[in-house]
Write an enzyme that holds these catalytic residues in place. Structure first.
Site, PDB file in Angstrom:
ATOM      1  N   LYS A   1     -22.762 -16.205  -3.747  1.00 53.77           N
ATOM      2  CA  LYS A   1     -23.696 -16.898  -2.851  1.00 53.77           C
ATOM      3  C   LYS A   1     -25.089 -16.279  -2.945  1.00 53.77           C
ATOM      4  CE  LYS A   1     -19.893 -18.235   0.111  1.00 53.77           C
ATOM      5  NZ  LYS A   1     -19.110 -18.036   1.343  1.00 53.77           N
TER       6      LYS A   1
ATOM      7  N   GLN B   1     -18.784 -14.392   6.389  1.00 52.99           N
ATOM      8  CA  GLN B   1     -17.734 -14.537   5.375  1.00 52.99           C
ATOM      9  C   GLN B   1     -16.367 -14.228   5.987  1.00 52.99           C
ATOM     10  OE1 GLN B   1     -18.270 -15.541   2.056  1.00 52.99           O
ATOM     11  NE2 GLN B   1     -16.045 -15.700   2.068  1.00 52.99           N
TER      12      GLN B   1
ATOM     13  N   ASP C   1     -22.129 -23.180   7.284  1.00 57.27           N
ATOM     14  CA  ASP C   1     -20.729 -23.401   6.905  1.00 57.27           C
ATOM     15  C   ASP C   1     -20.122 -24.586   7.666  1.00 57.27           C
ATOM     16  OD1 ASP C   1     -19.803 -21.835   4.846  1.00 57.27           O
ATOM     17  OD2 ASP C   1     -19.290 -20.116   6.114  1.00 57.27           O
TER      18      ASP C   1
END
Ligand code: NAD
Length: 248
Positions: free
Chosen positions: A14, A58, A81
Site C-alpha cells: 500500500k 491494517q 477501507d
C-alpha cells in the site's frame, strides 16, 4: 499493530502504491502490547489532521483490541477501507462514497472484461464483512441474482454449479474444484492462501477450473493488485470529500 507477516507485506504494498502515485502516506507500526486507548487516541488525532485524507487500520489486530471499537472510531469521511457502519449502511442503500476495496476490485475486473452482471446468476462463497457481504451487495446493485454461500450452506457444489459469475472468498486453498463450476462461468478468486514459504494459492483449484471456466482470475496477480488500486481510488475520493487534496 503487532508483527503479522502478511500484514507487513500488505502495508508495504500500500505504501509503495501511494509512493508510485504521489500520494503522501504515513505509517504507524505499533507494538503488539499497545493499549486499545492508545490506538484509539492515534486514530482520533489522524481524524482531525487536515493533511490526512484517509485512515486505515491494517487487520488483524491483537486479541486484546476490540476490532469493532477501532473501526467505529475512524471518521466515516476518512474511512478508505469502508468498514465503518455508516459506510456499510450506505453500500446497502446503494448511495456510497467508499466501497470496500476487494469487492470493488472484483467489480472493476468484471466491468473491464466487458461482462454484464444484469440478469446473471451470481454466487458468492463467503459471507465476511470485508469481502463476501459487500461483494453480494455490489453484484445486486448491478442487477445480478445473488446467492451467498457460507460454511453452513448445504449442497454447496449444487449452488456453485448454477453460477454464471462465481466469486470465491473462503480462505481455504484450492477449495473450489473444476466439477463445482458451470462450463463457461466467470470465476473470480479472492483467496490468498500461503501453502509454502514462497507459494500463494487461491480458493479455486486453478488447474482444474481453467479447463471449465470461460474467464478466471489467477492468484497471485488477480484480485490482489485490484484491491490496492481501489484503495488508491478511495483515497482520492477521501481527499475530495475532506477537501484535503493537494494541501500537503
Ligand atoms: P473470513 O475467514 O472472514 O471468511 C471466510 C468465509 O468463508 C466465511 O464467511 C465462511 O462462512 C466461509 N467458509 C468457510 N468455510 C467454508 C466452507 N467449507 N464452505 C463454504 N463457505 C465456507 O475470510 P475473508 O476475510 O472473507 O477472506 C477470504 C479469503 O480472501 C482469504 O483467503 C483472504 O486471505 C482473502 N482476501 C484477499 C484479499 C485480496 O486483496 N485479494 C482481501 C481480503 C481477503
Amino acid at each position: 499493530m503487532g508483527d503479522d507477516p502478511a500484514s507487513r507485506v500488505y502495508v508495504n504494498n500500500k505504501k509503495k502504491a501511494c509512493a508510485d502515485l504521489g500520494i503522501y502516506s504515513e505509517e504507524y507500526a505499533l507494538p503488539a502490547e499497545t493499549t486499545e486507548e492508545e490506538l484509539l487516541d492515534l486514530i482520533k488525532t489522524l481524524n482531525k489532521k487536515n493533511d490526512i485524507s484517509g485512515v486505515l487500520v491494517q487487520l488483524p489486530l491483537p486479541k486484546h483490541i476490540n476490532e469493532k471499537t477501532v473501526l467505529d472510531t475512524i471518521d466515516p469521511k476518512k474511512d478508505v477501507d469502508a468498514f465503518h457502519p455508516v459506510n456499510v449502511g450506505k453500500i446497502m442503500v446503494g448511495d456510497f462514497d467508499f466501497v470496500p476495496c476487494t469487492p470493488a476490485g472484483v467489480m472493476e475486473l468484471i466491468k473491464e472484461s466487458g461482462i454484464d452482471v444484469a440478469g446473471k446468476d451470481c454466487v458468492v462463497v463467503g459471507r465476511s464483512n470485508i469481502v463476501g457481504k459487500p461483494q453480494a451487495m455490489l453484484l445486486l446493485h448491478k442487477n445480478g441474482t445473488v446467492t451467498i454461500c457460507h460454511s453452513k450452506t448445504a449442497d454447496l457444489a449444487e449452488k456453485t454449479r448454477k453460477a454464471d459469475i462465481l466469486v470465491a472468498a473462503v480462505g481455504i486453498p484450492n477449495f473450489i474444484k473444476g466439477d463445482m463450476i458451470k462450463p463457461g462461468a466467470v470465476v473470480i478468486d479472492v483467496g490468498i492462501n500461503r501453502v509454502a514459504e514462497k507459494k500463494l494459492v487461491g480458493d479455486v483449484d486453478f488447474e482444474e477450473a481453467e479447463k471449465v471456466a470461460g474467464a478466471i482470475t489467477p492468484v497471485p496477480g488477480g484480485v490482489g493488485p485490484m484491491t490496492i488500486a481501489m484503495l488508491m481510488r478511495n483515497t482520492l475520493k477521501a481527499a475530495e470529500l475532506n477537501n484535503t487534496k493537494g494541501e500537503k
